[in-house]
Design a protein around this motif. Structure first.
Motif: not given
Length: 333
Positions: A179-185, A265-287
């Motif tokens: 989806g990132t590639q499509d937007y950039i294109k 009051d201490m809610p359950p939560y998840n923190i998740v990294l979104h990043t490019l795969p190690p050998e992937d050369l496509r354009n992305y923006h981690w967060h």
């Protein structure tokens, strides 16, 4: 033993991890009484209860402050075995990596209660282990995440992160990158850079910012009070974080988690990294994406994959507003 099985109709991948059924649980049902640190494998003095450390960050006295090791009950492992697969179906052995990063020697300190410097050490350890795992060419994607609370998927009380390396790139990750590639294109611009600029100027979904990061309630939030932390500069891979960005990430994440802990009051939560795969050369923006688990996905969500969010992100941002320069309470190492 683990297996990666493929759905016959959609091709969706599922990890069947029977070893995890044998793991100990502090949390069996929500609101269970806290089990405490006596038999906690993550507490100092109980190191023999875990596999040998892969990384330790220590103080001047030689006591560890952050400790990482293989997950004793990991969903994947580096063994390679042949498995029997019924003729109709497709599956393969669950090759991969599963590690734990214990974020503090103190059993009862929450992530929001850690000092900025301690959080920075946690990310130093995560980056180092991420790079080490990426050297295995069989690993195609590395997922970094934190679960907190029983409804957030945490099976142990003591604060920790997990790193899982898989031999495939998950469908959701591929869809996001494509989806990132499509937007950039189409627009000749990175969509995440566009989001950073727009949300900073609009302000209505802005939670806070510092020199290097922006925290927002995303426009199409799936979860009530969901938030994202996005680098202000275009940065494709999380593992490329330098020292100043590590500090900036710790400085904005701490008050945001503090705000969640205080407001809900201490809610359950998840923190998740979104990043490019190690050998992937496509354009992305981690967060980073932070999802408090204040509601439960019900029939409509499970049947359609479309989430109903009862809290507008504009309201969520107003509740979650943070002052990055003024921590809300005394810090604990």
């Amino acid at each position: 033993m683990s297996e990666i099985r493929f759905d016959l109709i959609t091709g969706k991948m599922v990890i069947i991890a029977v070893e995890r059924a044998k793991r100990p649980h502090d949390f069996v049902i929500a609101h269970q009484e806290k089990k405490g640190s006596k038999n906690c494998p993550f507490c100092p003095g109980n190191e023999a209860m875990t596999p040998p450390a892969l990384i330790e960050i220590k103080d001047k006295k030689g006591k560890w402050l952050v400790r990482g090791f293989p997950n004793k009950f990991g969903a994947l492992n580096r063994e390679e075995k042949e498995i029997e697969v019924p003729a109709l179906y497709k599956a393969e052995y669950g090759y991969g990596v599963a590690e734990v990063i214990v974020e503090s020697p103190y059993h009862d300190v929450t992530f929001g209660g850690l000092s900025v410097e301690q959080i920075k050490m946690v990310f130093h350890a995560i980056v180092e282990r991420y790079k080490a795992i990426a050297e295995d060419k069989k690993i195609k994607y590395i997922q970094v995440f934190k679960n907190f609370g029983p409804r957030g998927g945490a099976s142990l009380e003591h604060g920790h992160w997990q790193i899982i390396g898989t031999p495939f790139v998950p469908d959701l990750v591929n869809k996001e990158i494509e989806g990132t590639q499509d937007y950039i294109k189409k627009e000749r611009k990175c969509p995440y850079c566009e989001i950073v600029q727009y949300e900073k100027e609009a302000g209505v979904r802005l939670i806070g910012e510092n020199e290097y990061f922006l925290a927002i309630a995303p426009y199409a939030s799936q979860y009530p009070y969901e938030s994202w932390i996005i680098p202000k500069i275009h940065q494709e891979k999380f593992e490329d974080l330098d020292e100043k960005h590590l500090s900036g990430l710790a400085e904005i994440l701490k008050p945001l988690i503090e705000k969640y802990e205080k407001e809900f009051d201490m809610p359950p939560y998840n923190i998740v990294l979104h990043t490019l795969p190690p050998e992937d050369l496509r354009n992305y923006h981690w967060h980073l994406e932070i999802a408090p688990r204040l509601t439960i996905a019900a029939g409509f969500e499970l049947g359609t994959g479309v989430y109903i969010n009862p809290v507008a992100p504009e309201l969520a941002a107003s509740v979650l507003k943070i002052d990055v320069l003024q921590p809300a309470r005394k810090e604990v190492v």
